[in-house]
Design an enzyme around this catalytic site. Structure first.
Site, PDB file in Angstrom:
ATOM      1  N   LYS A 168      -3.006  -0.797   2.673  1.00  0.00           N
ATOM      2  CA  LYS A 168      -2.795  -2.227   2.894  1.00  0.00           C
ATOM      3  C   LYS A 168      -3.632  -2.650   4.085  1.00  0.00           C
ATOM      4  O   LYS A 168      -3.504  -2.095   5.175  1.00  0.00           O
ATOM      5  CB  LYS A 168      -1.316  -2.489   3.156  1.00  0.00           C
ATOM      6  CG  LYS A 168      -1.059  -3.944   3.518  1.00  0.00           C
ATOM      7  CD  LYS A 168       0.418  -4.259   3.524  1.00  0.00           C
ATOM      8  CE  LYS A 168       0.654  -5.687   3.978  1.00  0.00           C
ATOM      9  NZ  LYS A 168       2.086  -6.023   4.024  1.00  0.00           N
TER      10      LYS A 168
ATOM     11  N   LYS B  75      -3.969  -3.225  -1.518  1.00  0.00           N
ATOM     12  CA  LYS B  75      -3.704  -4.631  -1.225  1.00  0.00           C
ATOM     13  C   LYS B  75      -4.568  -5.112  -0.091  1.00  0.00           C
ATOM     14  O   LYS B  75      -4.625  -4.424   0.919  1.00  0.00           O
ATOM     15  CB  LYS B  75      -2.225  -4.767  -0.854  1.00  0.00           C
ATOM     16  CG  LYS B  75      -1.806  -6.138  -0.429  1.00  0.00           C
ATOM     17  CD  LYS B  75      -0.360  -6.127  -0.047  1.00  0.00           C
ATOM     18  CE  LYS B  75      -0.016  -7.455   0.567  1.00  0.00           C
ATOM     19  NZ  LYS B  75       1.212  -7.419   1.298  1.00  0.00           N
TER      20      LYS B  75
HETATM   21  C1  PBG Z   1       5.098  -8.156   4.259  1.00  0.00           C
HETATM   22  C2  PBG Z   1       4.164  -8.502   3.164  1.00  0.00           C
HETATM   23  C3  PBG Z   1       3.032  -9.333   3.215  1.00  0.00           C
HETATM   24  C4  PBG Z   1       2.597  -9.481   1.904  1.00  0.00           C
HETATM   25  C5  PBG Z   1       3.443  -8.712   1.091  1.00  0.00           C
HETATM   26  N1  PBG Z   1       4.387  -8.098   1.898  1.00  0.00           N
HETATM   27  C6  PBG Z   1       2.417 -10.082   4.321  1.00  0.00           C
HETATM   28  C7  PBG Z   1       1.910  -9.408   5.515  1.00  0.00           C
HETATM   29  O1  PBG Z   1       1.751  -8.187   5.556  1.00  0.00           O
HETATM   30  O2  PBG Z   1       1.697 -10.124   6.480  1.00  0.00           O
HETATM   31  C8  PBG Z   1       1.452 -10.353   1.469  1.00  0.00           C
HETATM   32  C9  PBG Z   1       1.467 -10.768   0.033  1.00  0.00           C
HETATM   33  C10 PBG Z   1       0.620 -11.938  -0.293  1.00  0.00           C
HETATM   34  O3  PBG Z   1      -0.191 -12.438   0.535  1.00  0.00           O
HETATM   35  O4  PBG Z   1       0.739 -12.424  -1.436  1.00  0.00           O
HETATM   36  N2  PBG Z   1       4.862  -7.053   4.996  1.00  0.00           N
END
Ligand code: PBG
Length: 331
Positions: free
Chosen positions: A201, A255
């Site tokens: 991520k 992601k």
């Molecule tokens: C939370 C999380 C995030 C997303 C999914 N889980 C945001 C972040 O890490 O700030 C983002 C998903 C999206 O942008 O659609 N940890």
């Protein structure tokens, strides 16, 4: 080489629709889709999200209605995210552990209605519950502390599993959390609850609309670069995936999606495990807003992006376009 012009004409198999269908290498079906949804308080509430055109937060009753729609459309899994009321956010994110929080109520309501017809995936991370918008506990120096955070994430994961979650998806990027969650699930009689780890991520600028949707964007001080990955790194993603698999992840996620197709492909080739992409909020919004501004046909744009994830090696895609795509696929 099997031949060259004029023996070989690459356009021959493209000359008619039936032949293009016959030669299509990759298929996208509704069963490849995971539909993320945002839960809010109250009853009969729909709150459109300005930066995520076409997506709303729904109260639990509305989530149940969307869940039934997912079943009708052949979408196998929904992913739930809460918009925690401001008075329930705190520095330690304790509301994440409340068995009666918005998430748990939504999970129970969906499982009571849809049972085995629909999987429920839940995000493990504290950002929808913290007053500072970070995914974990923050020390005096503003650093998100790893091991103390993992201890809370384990309890959050158990809370979700006990409410009925089928897939636990840790999105926090702390070290060691997959192992800790796996052990806790085993010890608490939840051996069949899956873990889909957000293994790679990235600290991405494409999460903005999501943070609006869960109400953490305005609260967030600083960034998440001490735990989410540098977009410049690919080898590091493979190490993250190797660790999460060794720790007990059943599947892994990359992601965001589109800018990271190379990572998806490398992970698939290297590990031969189920890989999922999260087409994140900013990617979704770019298609919607771009189409509205006339850059192309919305449906064609979104289907082209979704098939790209399958081509790169994904088993499935988390996408806010899930219901639209399922309908375009004839569901
Ligand atoms: C939370 C999380 C995030 C997303 C999914 N889980 C945001 C972040 O890490 O700030 C983002 C998903 C999206 O942008 O659609 N940890």
């Amino acid at each position: 080489m099997t031949g060259s012009y004029p023996n070989m004409r690459m356009r021959r198999t493209r000359a008619s629709a039936w032949s293009r269908n016959l030669h299509r290498e990759t298929q996208l079906t509704p069963s490849d889709l995971i539909w993320p949804m945002f839960v809010t308080s109250g009853e009969d509430v729909e709150e459109p999200i300005a930066t995520l055109p076409g997506v709303s937060r729904w109260s639990v009753d509305g989530i149940v209605a969307r869940a039934k729609e997912a079943v009708r459309l052949g979408i196998p899994v929904i992913a739930l995210f809460p918009n925690t009321p401001p008075d329930k956010r705190s520095d330690d994110g304790a509301e994440a552990l409340n068995p009666d929080n918005l998430m748990c109520r939504a999970i129970k309501a969906v499982k009571d209605t849809c049972g085995e017809d629909l999987g429920v995936l839940t995000d493990v991370a504290l950002d929808p519950y913290t007053a500072h918008g970070q995914d974990g506990l923050v020390n005096d120096a503003g650093y998100v502390v790893n091991d103390e955070t993992v201890a809370v994430l384990v309890d959050q994961a158990l809370n979700q599993a006990e409410a009925g979650a089928d897939i636990i998806a840790p999105s926090d990027m702390m070290d060691g959390r997959v192992h800790a969650i796996r052990i806790a699930l085993e010890m608490n009689s939840q051996p069949n609850v899956q873990i889909m780890s957000y293994a790679a991520k990235y600290a991405s600028a494409f999460y903005g609309p999501f943070r609006d949707a869960v109400g953490s964007g305005g609260l967030l001080k600083g960034d998440k670069k001490t735990y989410q990955m540098d977009p410049a790194n690919a080898e590091e993603a493979l190490r993250e995936v190797a660790l999460d698999l060794a720790e007990g992840a059943d599947s892994v996620m990359v992601k965001p999606g589109l800018a990271y197709l190379d990572i998806i492909q490398s992970v698939k080739q290297r590990f031969e495990v189920p890989v999922f992409a999260y087409q994140v909020s900013g990617e979704y919004a770019l298609i919607e807003i771009g189409a509205r501004e006339g850059i192309g046909d919305r449906d064609a744009l979104l289907m082209e992006k979704l098939i790209a994830f399958k081509r790169a090696g994904c088993s499935g895609v988390l996408t806010y376009h899930a219901p639209v795509a399922a309908k375009l696929l004839g569901a």
